[in-house]
Write a protein that holds these residues in place. Sequence first.
Motif, short mmCIF file in Angstrom:
data_model
loop_
_atom_site.label_atom_id
_atom_site.label_comp_id
_atom_site.label_asym_id
_atom_site.label_seq_id
_atom_site.Cartn_x
_atom_site.Cartn_y
_atom_site.Cartn_z
N ARG B 123 -27.42 16.00 -15.64
CA ARG B 123 -26.06 15.48 -15.64
C ARG B 123 -25.54 15.33 -17.06
NH1 ARG B 123 -27.76 11.32 -11.86
NH2 ARG B 123 -27.48 9.94 -13.62
N GLU B 124 -26.40 14.83 -17.93
CA GLU B 124 -26.00 14.60 -19.31
C GLU B 124 -25.73 15.94 -20.00
OE1 GLU B 124 -25.20 11.90 -20.43
OE2 GLU B 124 -25.02 12.33 -22.59
N ARG B 127 -22.44 17.36 -18.90
CA ARG B 127 -21.30 16.68 -19.52
C ARG B 127 -21.12 17.16 -20.96
NH1 ARG B 127 -20.25 12.51 -22.52
NH2 ARG B 127 -22.45 11.97 -22.81
N THR B 130 -19.65 20.65 -21.11
CA THR B 130 -18.21 20.64 -20.90
C THR B 130 -17.48 20.21 -22.17
OG1 THR B 130 -18.77 19.80 -18.71
CG2 THR B 130 -16.43 19.91 -19.25
N GLU B 131 -17.98 19.15 -22.78
CA GLU B 131 -17.29 18.64 -23.96
C GLU B 131 -17.32 19.64 -25.11
OE1 GLU B 131 -18.01 13.92 -23.13
OE2 GLU B 131 -18.56 14.77 -25.07
N HIS C 358 -15.37 15.79 -15.78
CA HIS C 358 -15.81 15.90 -17.17
C HIS C 358 -14.63 16.26 -18.06
CE1 HIS C 358 -20.28 16.65 -16.13
NE2 HIS C 358 -19.97 15.38 -16.18
N ASN C 361 -12.03 13.40 -18.43
CA ASN C 361 -12.48 12.40 -19.40
C ASN C 361 -12.16 12.87 -20.81
OD1 ASN C 361 -13.48 10.89 -17.38
ND2 ASN C 361 -15.63 11.49 -17.68
#
Lengths: 310, 257, 369
Positions: B123-124, B127, B130-131, C358, C361
């Motif tokens: 999950r991390e 994320r 994506t960022e 995601h 955010n």
Amino acid sequence: METLIQQFINGLVIGSVYALIALGYTMVYGILGLINFAHGDVLMVGALVALQTMMFLMGMAPGMSPLVMLAIALLVAIVVCMLLGFTMERLAYRRLRNAPRLAPLITAIGVSFLLQTIAMIIWGRNYHTYPQLISTTPLQPIEGVFVTPVQITIVIASAALMIGLLLLVNRTKIGRAMRATAENHRVASLMGVDTNAVIAFTFVVGAALAAVAGVMFASNYGIAHYGMGFMPGLKAFTAAVLGGIGNLGGAMLGGVMLGLVESFGAGYIEHLTFGFLNSSYQDIFAFIILGLVLIFRPTGLLGERVSDRA
Amino acid sequence: MITLLEARNIGKRFGGLQALSDVSLTIRKGEVYGLIGPNGAGKTTFFNVLTGAYTPDGGEFVFNGSELPVGKPHKVVGRGIARTFQNIRLFRELTALENVMAGHHIRTKAGVWGVLTQNRFTREEERLTTERAYELLKYVGIERFAEVVSKNLSYGDQRRLEIARALATEPQLLALDEPAAGMNATETAQLKLLIEQIRRDGITVMLIEHDVKLVMGLCDRVAVLDFGKKIAEDVPAVVQRNDAVIAAYLGGGKHAH
Amino acid sequence: MNELAAAVPWLGKRNPMAARWLILIIAIVAPFIAWQFGKSWVRILDFALLYMMLALGLNLVVGFAGLLDLGYIAFYAVGAYTFAFLASPHFDVHLPFWVILPLGAGFAALAGIMLGFPVLRLRGDYLAIVTLGFGEIVRIFMLNLNYPVNITNGPQGINMIDPINLFGWDLSRNIQVTENFTINSLFLYYYFFLLAVAASIVFIQRLQISRVGRAWAAMRDDELAAKAIGINTRNMKLLAFSLGATFGGVSGCLFGAFQGFVSPESFSLMESIAVLTMVVFGGMGNIAGAVVGAFVLALLPEVLRDVAVPLQQTLFGHVLLDPEVLRMLLLSLAMILMMLLRPAGMIPARARYSHDHHLSNKLKQGGAK
């Protein structure tokens, strides 16, 4: 020794039929890059239409000479299949020429099953006995080796048709247009070739060959039914790949070779596997060959084209 | 100057055509290196051999002091070489963001088990992916199209997206195959700024380009290929005056196109 | 389950949450509605769920990874025969359900890898034919491996397979609640299969929105570019084949236990094509499409059987098109017409390969700056 020669003859006969069907696959593939999955079913339609015609003629003119009857039946089958090939191209494949790569193939599979279903509706599920208009009484050229006149006719007629096709492709104007279209659609059409017509023509010629092959296939085995096109279609495709898809000579070579492998394989599989497998496994040879060729020599025996162009 | 990539006697033949013969060149860390030459000179072939799409017939590449694997594109990417394509090759059904996220593939680890159980690590990582992808879109200036399916992007934005996707693999060497092809003057000027920014951020750039003005204004050094052979390698100003180069570009009667 | 919302037209887009609840309610009450039309309809629903699982698995291979597999039913067969071998009087082995299920899934996955290896380098259309050949080889072996040693019992197949037994709870027994109220076994199977389908959807959606799913989609859209960003396409293809096969294997196990007998007839090419048509009909590459495609195309032939056959009786006095012909006609026409007229399928939802929360955010952070 007699068995060996006998297997060779059987292989040659069925191989010539495969070769004829393979030509249809390879022509269409060469020109469109499409595996016309329904090609085997065109063969089935050819065989059954010819059967229907023969039944009709037998009823109408019982005194007619068998050879004339066969010629008429063949002609009707060829015409029907040509129309069928034209229709398939026109209604389905043409509209998908620029679609994503899986779409034409999925459509072709659909067409294949549609043809089988329609045949099932018209001719039912039963196996039909195929009239033997050419004698099937075996001759014995060598002691212990049997050849029927039907088989001889098949080999000779296939050879003649293949020579005819080679002449058509290599010596005529439409043949040149076909080769140009296969090389590059866009350039061909810029040079004034009506590529749509050429592609339609290719389908029609392939379908005509399939019709003849269908009559041969049914005559050789003496039966016909709605699903009869599937296996020979697949095997002919294998033959086309074996010879190098897109290559006419390759399709012929591949067809004959596959016929021979199958015939010898079926004859000896029991010895080779110590009795574990028997001749009911005959059909898997084609698939094994197909797998091997695609893994080790995807361009086939005579093919030069790289299968995956960047 | 530290050497980043050294090509030693690279050769590649297609049937009767010698696409590359004995090409050797050296790219230094931090520079923008141009590879130019007439059509069919072997520039793209060189890219394809370098990035493992083709196997060379001879020669080797030394990258960061050790030899590159041949014919294994994914391993070359892992070593730190990313590329773009002359004819843009995006993942057409994915959004801009997802294209760049896919570019992170080799720098991320989640496997089937992690994905199925959605454990904390996966999950991390998802994320972060994506960022970082979003940051890269911002970097090339198309973050407002993050959610647009890539096939619907404009041509110039597709080019930028392809660069962002390549950057996502965290390369040390970015190989761009004609990035300005089909761009108008404004877009080309913006592209030039982008490439300069990439260089400032410490990534070495190798560039195939037809736009001579762009090459001369951007590259620290240039190599010229003609008929698969390197005929010159130097700073742009020198190469421009090289007789062999001029002959190759003007045709010199040897070939017409 | 998020992706499933797209299965409900109109509502799915406007209010995905409501759409999901609607689907859940339909899924729960469906067998009760079917019961009103007769017991056989619940049975048909049970089979529809198995088809759903198959379609979900095939969609993973065809829709996500772009590998056209025409021999998919072979994995279903592997699962079904595994169950039949290990829980029937045929070899007189009776292993518990929870032992066989992972075995069936594992064997199918293995078969998927075995098929995967030789076809790795093939282009889409060749791949289709080779996988078709693979399916046929499996069928030929099922038909003929009754001699010289009887392994598959040939064309007769294997009978009297043990039913599904969940830790002592036999799903094939009706539950007598009160004197005049029993829960039919078909309902038990239905809800058990429903759970299996739900689990499949959750797993597949997790795969889709992940590093793995993006790698598949990348490979599908452009294999060369996928390699150029470092995706090991060989491994990703093998993974797609083996995971897709796993779903086939699991549903095969369930099928064998539910039906109580298996024979090569159930695993013909026509069945592979039927599952493919379901995927194509619903829309390749999205979960909702596979679910809707399987539901509609598993049910429609049965409806036709009930409606068209009596209709023909009254109209023509005899049956022109028997149910099997109608099914083939329906499937082949569906396949052709969808490709020609609506290639994205009935549920043309774009599959997501990233979590939108995601991104949102991220956007919020960006806006705050």
